[in-house]
Write a protein that holds these residues in place. Structure first.
Motif, short mmCIF file in Angstrom:
data_model
loop_
_atom_site.label_atom_id
_atom_site.label_comp_id
_atom_site.label_asym_id
_atom_site.label_seq_id
_atom_site.Cartn_x
_atom_site.Cartn_y
_atom_site.Cartn_z
N CYS A 23 86.18 -23.23 -99.82
CA CYS A 23 84.77 -23.27 -100.26
C CYS A 23 84.01 -24.37 -99.52
N PHE A 24 84.59 -25.57 -99.46
CA PHE A 24 83.91 -26.69 -98.83
C PHE A 24 83.70 -26.44 -97.34
N ALA A 25 84.73 -25.88 -96.68
CA ALA A 25 84.62 -25.61 -95.24
C ALA A 25 83.56 -24.55 -94.97
N ARG A 26 83.44 -23.60 -95.87
CA ARG A 26 82.50 -22.48 -95.68
C ARG A 26 81.08 -22.85 -96.10
N ASP A 27 80.92 -23.50 -97.25
CA ASP A 27 79.60 -23.71 -97.84
C ASP A 27 79.16 -25.17 -97.89
N GLY A 28 80.03 -26.09 -97.50
CA GLY A 28 79.69 -27.51 -97.56
C GLY A 28 79.95 -28.09 -98.94
N PHE A 29 80.07 -29.40 -99.00
CA PHE A 29 80.33 -30.06 -100.28
C PHE A 29 79.19 -29.82 -101.27
N HIS A 30 77.96 -29.96 -100.79
CA HIS A 30 76.82 -29.87 -101.70
C HIS A 30 76.42 -28.42 -101.97
N GLY A 31 76.87 -27.51 -101.12
CA GLY A 31 76.57 -26.10 -101.35
C GLY A 31 77.62 -25.41 -102.20
N THR A 32 78.66 -26.13 -102.56
CA THR A 32 79.75 -25.58 -103.37
C THR A 32 79.63 -26.10 -104.80
N SER A 33 79.69 -25.21 -105.75
CA SER A 33 79.69 -25.59 -107.16
C SER A 33 81.09 -25.41 -107.73
N CYS A 103 95.78 -27.19 -96.04
CA CYS A 103 95.03 -26.35 -96.98
C CYS A 103 94.84 -24.92 -96.48
N GLY A 104 95.66 -24.49 -95.53
CA GLY A 104 95.56 -23.13 -95.03
C GLY A 104 94.33 -22.87 -94.18
N LEU A 105 93.66 -23.92 -93.68
CA LEU A 105 92.42 -23.77 -92.93
C LEU A 105 92.69 -23.54 -91.45
N ASP A 106 91.84 -22.72 -90.82
CA ASP A 106 91.96 -22.55 -89.38
C ASP A 106 91.27 -23.73 -88.68
N GLY A 107 91.27 -23.71 -87.35
CA GLY A 107 90.77 -24.85 -86.60
C GLY A 107 89.36 -25.26 -86.91
N ARG A 108 88.43 -24.29 -86.88
CA ARG A 108 87.04 -24.65 -87.11
C ARG A 108 86.80 -25.05 -88.56
N GLN A 109 87.48 -24.41 -89.49
CA GLN A 109 87.35 -24.78 -90.90
C GLN A 109 87.82 -26.21 -91.13
N PHE A 110 88.98 -26.54 -90.54
CA PHE A 110 89.52 -27.88 -90.71
C PHE A 110 88.59 -28.92 -90.10
N ALA A 111 88.10 -28.65 -88.88
CA ALA A 111 87.20 -29.59 -88.22
C ALA A 111 85.91 -29.77 -89.03
N SER A 112 85.40 -28.66 -89.57
CA SER A 112 84.20 -28.73 -90.41
C SER A 112 84.43 -29.61 -91.63
N LEU A 113 85.59 -29.48 -92.23
CA LEU A 113 85.92 -30.28 -93.40
C LEU A 113 85.96 -31.76 -93.06
N ILE A 114 86.58 -32.09 -91.92
CA ILE A 114 86.69 -33.49 -91.50
C ILE A 114 85.30 -34.09 -91.27
N VAL A 115 84.43 -33.36 -90.57
CA VAL A 115 83.09 -33.86 -90.29
C VAL A 115 82.31 -34.06 -91.59
N GLN A 116 82.48 -33.16 -92.54
CA GLN A 116 81.81 -33.32 -93.83
C GLN A 116 82.32 -34.56 -94.58
N VAL A 117 83.62 -34.82 -94.47
CA VAL A 117 84.18 -36.01 -95.11
C VAL A 117 83.53 -37.26 -94.52
N TRP A 118 83.39 -37.30 -93.19
CA TRP A 118 82.74 -38.45 -92.56
C TRP A 118 81.35 -38.67 -93.14
N SER A 119 80.59 -37.59 -93.26
CA SER A 119 79.23 -37.69 -93.78
C SER A 119 79.22 -38.12 -95.25
N GLU A 120 80.14 -37.57 -96.02
CA GLU A 120 80.18 -37.85 -97.46
C GLU A 120 80.52 -39.30 -97.77
N THR A 121 81.22 -39.96 -96.86
CA THR A 121 81.58 -41.36 -97.09
C THR A 121 80.35 -42.26 -97.15
#
Length: 206
Positions: A23-33, A103-121
């Protein structure tokens, strides 16, 4: 009432984390409920809240798992004598991380998650602390890799090991950003680019 086994509890927690990560990789932290997470994992609110108090706790758990996986991959390389060359090392680690290892994520999903973590910090102090710990641990691991190169006689010793370590980490971070933003940064691109830079023969001064 039958006792629930630890294996069942672990499997359920894994199911929740993997679903939330998608969900987070697809919709972002703030776009996921949390409702979106419940739908993704196919569980009731009670089942999910038994493990996590809410979205913030899920984000921290996923971030911690991602950092742990990255650190472990580089630690295994650091423990090799001598460590693989930077192009081989980064390519090997990234292929593992992009193959669904986290978490079973493919390359782009995993990279997206990492970048979102950086921003969320920037807004989440608890996550920032987790990130700081992960970054500090990674600097130690990469410094050990650099020391391994030096012991093997393949790297000069007149540059601080931590500076080399941080530069190599920056290369990996930049690769994650490219993969998240553009999706065309396969590991062999990084391998070939590093190999070309490492093969440069600069003219001698004078």
């Amino acid at each position: 009432m039958a006792r629930v086994s630890q294996e069942h509890l672990d499997a359920r927690r894994r199911q929740i984390i993997d679903g939330a990560a998608r969900c987070f990789a697809r919709d972002g932290f703030h776009g996921t409920s949390m409702q979106g997470v419940l739908k993704e994992v196919g569980l009731s609110a009670g089942a999910v809240y038994r493990y996590f108090s809410g979205k913030e706790e899920l984000i921290e758990a996923i971030a911690d798992e991602a950092f742990t996986s990255i650190r472990r991959a580089f630690r295994e390389a650091a423990d090799t004598t001598p460590p693989p060359a930077p192009d081989v090392l980064l390519g090997r680690v990234l292929r593992g991380l992009f193959s669904g290892e986290v978490c079973g994520l493919d390359g782009r999903q995993f990279a997206s998650l990492i970048v979102q973590v950086w921003s969320e910090t920037m807004r989440n102090e608890s996550l920032a602390a987790t990130f700081d710990d992960g970054y500090g641990a990674m600097r130690v691991v990469w410094t050990d890799v650099v020391e391994g190169y030096r012991k093997a006689g393949v790297m000069r010793a007149d540059v601080p090991a931590d500076h080399v370590a941080r530069t190599m980490m920056a290369v990996a971070q930049g690769f994650f950003a490219q993969m998240a933003l553009f999706g065309d940064a396969e590991p062999e691109v990084l391998e070939n680019g590093l190999r070309g830079l490492m093969a440069m023969q600069l003219p001698s001064a004078g």
